[in-house]
Write an enzyme that holds these catalytic residues in place. Sequence first.
Site, PDB file in Angstrom:
ATOM      1  N   PHE A  85      -6.043   4.050-118.741  1.00 31.42           N
ATOM      2  CA  PHE A  85      -5.832   3.821-117.610  1.00 31.42           C
ATOM      3  C   PHE A  85      -5.605   5.289-116.811  1.00 31.42           C
ATOM      4  O   PHE A  85      -6.120   6.617-116.480  1.00 31.42           O
ATOM      5  CB  PHE A  85      -5.733   3.251-116.291  1.00 31.42           C
ATOM      6  CG  PHE A  85      -6.382   2.534-114.834  1.00 31.42           C
ATOM      7  CD1 PHE A  85      -6.648   3.974-114.292  1.00 31.42           C
ATOM      8  CD2 PHE A  85      -4.798   2.752-114.052  1.00 31.42           C
ATOM      9  CE1 PHE A  85      -7.074   3.423-113.160  1.00 31.42           C
ATOM     10  CE2 PHE A  85      -4.435   2.910-112.836  1.00 31.42           C
ATOM     11  CZ  PHE A  85      -5.700   3.582-112.392  1.00 31.42           C
ATOM     12  N   ASN A 122      -3.346   4.007-129.823  1.00 33.10           N
ATOM     13  CA  ASN A 122      -3.818   3.156-130.540  1.00 33.10           C
ATOM     14  C   ASN A 122      -4.736   2.390-130.256  1.00 33.10           C
ATOM     15  O   ASN A 122      -4.840   1.766-130.985  1.00 33.10           O
ATOM     16  CB  ASN A 122      -2.395   2.024-131.234  1.00 33.10           C
ATOM     17  CG  ASN A 122      -2.356   1.022-129.486  1.00 33.10           C
ATOM     18  OD1 ASN A 122      -2.709   0.866-129.035  1.00 33.10           O
ATOM     19  ND2 ASN A 122      -1.759   0.104-130.550  1.00 33.10           N
ATOM     20  N   THR A 163      -5.450  -1.542-125.997  1.00 31.30           N
ATOM     21  CA  THR A 163      -5.910  -1.599-124.642  1.00 31.30           C
ATOM     22  C   THR A 163      -6.612  -0.573-124.056  1.00 31.30           C
ATOM     23  O   THR A 163      -7.414  -0.484-122.735  1.00 31.30           O
ATOM     24  CB  THR A 163      -4.751  -1.969-123.453  1.00 31.30           C
ATOM     25  OG1 THR A 163      -3.778  -1.027-123.988  1.00 31.30           O
ATOM     26  CG2 THR A 163      -3.810  -3.186-123.698  1.00 31.30           C
ATOM     27  N   ASP A 217      -0.361   4.645-133.576  1.00 29.79           N
ATOM     28  CA  ASP A 217       0.780   3.595-132.590  1.00 29.79           C
ATOM     29  C   ASP A 217       2.315   4.311-132.923  1.00 29.79           C
ATOM     30  O   ASP A 217       2.228   4.937-134.239  1.00 29.79           O
ATOM     31  CB  ASP A 217       0.557   2.552-133.737  1.00 29.79           C
ATOM     32  CG  ASP A 217       1.750   1.504-132.931  1.00 29.79           C
ATOM     33  OD1 ASP A 217       2.541   1.400-132.519  1.00 29.79           O
ATOM     34  OD2 ASP A 217       1.466   0.249-133.814  1.00 29.79           O
ATOM     35  N   VAL A 218       2.643   4.210-131.494  1.00 34.98           N
ATOM     36  CA  VAL A 218       3.388   5.408-131.662  1.00 34.98           C
ATOM     37  C   VAL A 218       4.907   4.150-131.957  1.00 34.98           C
ATOM     38  O   VAL A 218       6.083   5.125-132.108  1.00 34.98           O
ATOM     39  CB  VAL A 218       4.022   5.269-129.713  1.00 34.98           C
ATOM     40  CG1 VAL A 218       3.152   6.266-129.316  1.00 34.98           C
ATOM     41  CG2 VAL A 218       4.161   4.256-128.798  1.00 34.98           C
ATOM     42  N   TYR A 268       7.695  -7.351-121.095  1.00 29.28           N
ATOM     43  CA  TYR A 268       7.832  -6.397-120.368  1.00 29.28           C
ATOM     44  C   TYR A 268       8.415  -5.592-119.311  1.00 29.28           C
ATOM     45  O   TYR A 268       9.120  -4.159-119.661  1.00 29.28           O
ATOM     46  CB  TYR A 268       6.359  -6.444-119.226  1.00 29.28           C
ATOM     47  CG  TYR A 268       5.662  -4.599-118.382  1.00 29.28           C
ATOM     48  CD1 TYR A 268       4.668  -4.324-119.285  1.00 29.28           C
ATOM     49  CD2 TYR A 268       5.291  -4.966-117.209  1.00 29.28           C
ATOM     50  CE1 TYR A 268       4.698  -2.951-118.941  1.00 29.28           C
ATOM     51  CE2 TYR A 268       5.197  -4.231-116.866  1.00 29.28           C
ATOM     52  CZ  TYR A 268       4.498  -2.810-117.818  1.00 29.28           C
ATOM     53  OH  TYR A 268       4.308  -1.647-116.786  1.00 29.28           O
ATOM     54  N   TYR A 274      19.499   8.936-124.241  1.00 36.73           N
ATOM     55  CA  TYR A 274      18.989  10.440-124.709  1.00 36.73           C
ATOM     56  C   TYR A 274      20.003  11.543-124.386  1.00 36.73           C
ATOM     57  O   TYR A 274      20.039  12.740-124.505  1.00 36.73           O
ATOM     58  CB  TYR A 274      17.715  10.046-125.860  1.00 36.73           C
ATOM     59  CG  TYR A 274      17.936   9.743-126.987  1.00 36.73           C
ATOM     60  CD1 TYR A 274      18.033   8.897-127.088  1.00 36.73           C
ATOM     61  CD2 TYR A 274      17.232  10.466-127.371  1.00 36.73           C
ATOM     62  CE1 TYR A 274      17.563   8.347-128.330  1.00 36.73           C
ATOM     63  CE2 TYR A 274      17.476  10.293-129.136  1.00 36.73           C
ATOM     64  CZ  TYR A 274      16.959   9.368-129.447  1.00 36.73           C
ATOM     65  OH  TYR A 274      16.836   9.022-130.110  1.00 36.73           O
ATOM     66  N   ARG A 299      -5.830  -7.602-113.935  1.00 36.12           N
ATOM     67  CA  ARG A 299      -5.287  -7.054-112.760  1.00 36.12           C
ATOM     68  C   ARG A 299      -6.253  -7.460-111.438  1.00 36.12           C
ATOM     69  O   ARG A 299      -7.258  -7.959-111.625  1.00 36.12           O
ATOM     70  CB  ARG A 299      -4.331  -5.849-112.648  1.00 36.12           C
ATOM     71  CG  ARG A 299      -3.655  -5.633-113.179  1.00 36.12           C
ATOM     72  CD  ARG A 299      -2.684  -4.603-113.521  1.00 36.12           C
ATOM     73  NE  ARG A 299      -3.562  -3.559-114.238  1.00 36.12           N
ATOM     74  CZ  ARG A 299      -3.390  -2.564-114.753  1.00 36.12           C
ATOM     75  NH1 ARG A 299      -1.882  -1.433-114.128  1.00 36.12           N
ATOM     76  NH2 ARG A 299      -3.784  -1.183-115.113  1.00 36.12           N
TER      77      ARG A 299
HETATM   78  N1  UDP Z   1      -3.632 -12.201-107.918  1.00 39.18           N
HETATM   79  C1  UDP Z   1      -4.412 -13.301-107.333  1.00 39.18           C
HETATM   80  N2  UDP Z   1      -5.380 -13.186-108.459  1.00 39.18           N
HETATM   81  C2  UDP Z   1      -6.247 -12.547-109.396  1.00 39.18           C
HETATM   82  C3  UDP Z   1      -5.119 -11.676-109.791  1.00 39.18           C
HETATM   83  C4  UDP Z   1      -4.134 -11.305-109.162  1.00 39.18           C
HETATM   84  O1  UDP Z   1      -3.982 -13.408-106.428  1.00 39.18           O
HETATM   85  O2  UDP Z   1      -7.169 -13.476-109.631  1.00 39.18           O
HETATM   86  C5  UDP Z   1      -1.940 -12.034-108.089  1.00 39.18           C
HETATM   87  C6  UDP Z   1      -1.177 -11.779-108.546  1.00 39.18           C
HETATM   88  O3  UDP Z   1      -0.937 -13.216-108.918  1.00 39.18           O
HETATM   89  C7  UDP Z   1      -0.126 -11.412-108.219  1.00 39.18           C
HETATM   90  C8  UDP Z   1      -1.030  -9.419-107.433  1.00 39.18           C
HETATM   91  O4  UDP Z   1      -2.867 -10.600-107.144  1.00 39.18           O
HETATM   92  O5  UDP Z   1       0.508 -11.610-107.173  1.00 39.18           O
HETATM   93  C9  UDP Z   1      -1.251  -9.054-108.554  1.00 39.18           C
HETATM   94  O6  UDP Z   1      -1.396  -9.588-109.467  1.00 39.18           O
HETATM   95  P1  UDP Z   1      -1.284  -7.681-110.725  1.00 39.18           P
HETATM   96  O7  UDP Z   1      -1.523  -8.472-111.661  1.00 39.18           O
HETATM   97  O8  UDP Z   1      -2.875  -6.739-110.136  1.00 39.18           O
HETATM   98  O9  UDP Z   1      -0.353  -6.971-111.022  1.00 39.18           O
HETATM   99  P2  UDP Z   1       1.451  -7.719-110.617  1.00 39.18           P
HETATM  100  O10 UDP Z   1       1.866  -6.754-109.764  1.00 39.18           O
HETATM  101  O11 UDP Z   1       1.392  -9.146-110.700  1.00 39.18           O
HETATM  102  O12 UDP Z   1       1.938  -7.139-111.749  1.00 39.18           O
END
Ligand code: UDP
Length: 320
Positions: A13, A34, A37, A58-59, A147, A161, A188
Amino acid sequence: MKKRVLITGGAGFLGSHLCDKFISEDYEVIAMDNLITGDLKNIQHLFKLPEFEFYHHDVTKFVHIPGKVDYILHFASPASPIDYLKIPIQTLKVGSLGTHNLLGLAREKNARILIASTSEVYGDPLIHPQTEEYYGNVNTIGPRGVYDEAKRFQESITMAYHRFHGVETRIARIFNTYGPRMRLNDGRVIPAFIGQALRGEDLTVFGDGMQTRSFCYVDDEVEGLYRLLLSDYTLPVNIGNPEEITILDFAKEIVKLTGTEQKIVFKPLPQDDPMQREPDITKAKEILGWEPKISREEGMKKTFEYFKNLSKEELFKSEH
Ligand code: UDP
């Protein structure tokens, strides 16, 4: 002679939007991915250009690029909570071994490197909004830790570095970013809600929806990253949009935007889901002369257009 830039995660993205930006600024661009995703369709329009190259690589394995490289942007990584739960080891490796390889390449080529760090280094933050000085509140052994800790290690090795080998480094702490080319099924919140609305499903709000996020449109994000790369500032800089909203209000906005009559339903909050998130962008304003220009209303309209135009097949395809 044109400058040559390597963008890892170039089919993803953010990576694909960065490829577009550097092509439009007259650079030669090498995208590396790679494709775990990432998706070639994000960059297929660039393949015909002589100034664009793609390496399927793949890095976390040794990275070799013939010829000069002026800039490296390390954007390869799973970036959504369900992706990094599904591929936790790759997530850790790309942030650690991958970053190590690319810092080595930067050193060899005398290139400047910008690494994609994240607001997740702040974990579930205890100060609000988050400034770059905040050390964070991360559960190292929680499911998101793969992550968060990969990115924290990434920042540490990057600074090492810089300090030890004199490599020119830049660190962007990227907050939630959205726009066309997000993967519909990456879990997301924006693709999740828009996908649900388009399929006629209920919108799933996790927890009570009182947790907050601050969403930055991709064009603003890319401009901030570009300016950071060309600046001479080596410490981390937050790049995000400080306009904060609760997830519940955001779900309501999406129901309105999509013109659908979907219900909002509540599901359990994932473990370690941060309760609040908003970048303090004082540094970005002062150092880069940058701040977001695109409102959530405008950005979400463009994003919805993109998802609306996906085929029925893509819309109903489930990866998980
Ligand atoms: N979230 C939600 N419903 C969904 C997906 C995500 O309520 O179907 C919420 C999630 O719990 C978080 C926020 O939306 O509080 C943002 O989630 P996202 O996975 O986009 O990214 P994050 O900021 O958590 O990495």
